[in-house]
Design an enzyme around this catalytic site. Structure first.
Site, short mmCIF file in Angstrom:
data_model
loop_
_atom_site.label_atom_id
_atom_site.label_comp_id
_atom_site.label_asym_id
_atom_site.label_seq_id
_atom_site.Cartn_x
_atom_site.Cartn_y
_atom_site.Cartn_z
N ASP A 159 -6.89 -1.26 -4.89
CA ASP A 159 -8.02 -1.04 -3.98
C ASP A 159 -8.96 0.03 -4.54
OD1 ASP A 159 -6.84 -2.85 -2.19
OD2 ASP A 159 -5.86 -1.24 -1.06
N ASP A 189 0.85 -1.19 0.00
CA ASP A 189 0.00 0.00 0.00
C ASP A 189 0.88 1.24 0.00
OD1 ASP A 189 -2.46 -1.30 -0.06
OD2 ASP A 189 -2.62 -1.37 2.12
#
Length: 171
Positions: free
Chosen positions: A149, A131
């Site tokens: 995402d 991330d």
């Protein structure tokens, strides 16, 4: 007619024609993740402040989108991989059955497939998802996330939007 002649019309006329978008999402997501892993130091201390509400950083996510279940013992890696493969298979089937002109749903499905495959790649290769996007307001930080995402969330939003549009058409 050979099997090649049957495949070509299927790709031209069905929603599978939109799979190129899934490929772009996957390639962009993996490219950014590899760049982040190579060029950035790990953790919040190494974040790059971009805007007063946004940082670029490198963190590991052992859970699902937005760190859901990331604090578990490791079973979630395979659980989320299995779910992603099942969802991608189902969406691919729906795309095969949908006409290529059903743009909104096919785009939504392609975004979800591209994002899901990007995160599955990370889980299988690294054991975690990379991330790198950190949005915040004051001291509240939204859980870090990535392009995959975001693509999944946008795809889900488009499916919901189409559901509202379809409901109006039926009335």
């Amino acid at each position: 007619m050979t099997s090649d002649n049957k495949t070509l019309p299927l790709l031209k006329e069905s929603g599978l024609r939109w799979l190129w978008l899934a490929g772009i999402i996957f390639m962009a997501d993996i490219s950014i993740k590899l760049f982040v892993m190579k060029e950035m130091g790990y953790g919040w201390a190494n974040r790059i402040e971009v805007l007063p509400f946004f940082n670029f950083l490198y963190v590991h996510n052992y859970g699902a989108a937005f760190s859901f279940l990331s604090d578990q013992a490791g079973w979630q890696r395979w659980f989320f991989t299995g779910i992603a493969i099942a969802v991608c298979s189902l969406l691919g089937y729906w795309m095969r059955k949908a006409p290529q002109t059903d743009k909104l749903n096919n785009i939504a499905y392609a975004l979800i497939i591209g994002g899901a495959i990007g995160n599955v790649f990370d889980r299988l290769v690294h054991g975690f998802v990379v991330d790198y996007l950190d949005f915040f307001w004051g001291n509240y930080h939204w859980p870090a996330f990535n392009l995959a995402d975001a693509a999944i969330c946008i795809g889900a939003g488009l499916i919901i939007l189409d559901g509202f549009r379809s409901g109006k058409k039926e009335q």
